[in-house]
Motif scaffolding. Structure first.
Motif, PDB file in Angstrom:
ATOM      1  N   LYS A   4       0.826  -1.214   0.000  1.00 20.88           N
ATOM      2  CA  LYS A   4       0.000   0.000   0.000  1.00 20.88           C
ATOM      3  C   LYS A   4       0.854   1.256   0.000  1.00 20.88           C
ATOM      4  O   LYS A   4       0.508   2.245  -0.640  1.00 20.88           O
ATOM      5  CB  LYS A   4      -0.933   0.009   1.200  1.00 20.88           C
ATOM      6  N   ILE A   8       0.663   4.381  -2.649  1.00 21.16           N
ATOM      7  CA  ILE A   8       0.377   5.736  -2.173  1.00 21.16           C
ATOM      8  C   ILE A   8       1.436   6.709  -2.681  1.00 21.16           C
ATOM      9  O   ILE A   8       1.116   7.810  -3.140  1.00 21.16           O
ATOM     10  CB  ILE A   8       0.278   5.772  -0.631  1.00 21.16           C
ATOM     11  N   LYS A  51       1.577  -3.226 -10.540  1.00 19.23           N
ATOM     12  CA  LYS A  51       0.330  -3.889 -10.178  1.00 19.23           C
ATOM     13  C   LYS A  51       0.143  -5.179 -10.973  1.00 19.23           C
ATOM     14  O   LYS A  51      -0.306  -6.192 -10.435  1.00 19.23           O
ATOM     15  CB  LYS A  51      -0.847  -2.946 -10.408  1.00 19.23           C
TER      16      LYS A  51
END
Length: 60
Positions: A4, A8, A51
């Motif tokens: 995460k 971010i 990703k």
């Protein structure tokens, strides 16, 4: 999830690049506009590829 933080950071950098595009247009600087657009493409591309790699490894 341990990734995460990376997402971010990438999203903050992308938002800064978009803001930079707006500032460069206001300042009428073609070179800064092109630099910010290039930075945005690189940042977004690296985020999508990161990703994809995580999804292929089953970690996302």
């Amino acid at each position: 999830m341990k990734y995460k933080g990376m997402f971010i950071v990438l999203s903050i950098l992308a938002a800064a690049s978009i803001s930079g595009i707006g500032i460069a247009i206001a300042e009428e600087s073609i070179w800064l506009t092109l630099l910010c657009i290039a930075a945005l493409i690189i940042i977004m591309g690296s985020g999508f590829s990161f990703k994809k790699k995580l999804r292929e490894r089953g970690e996302l």
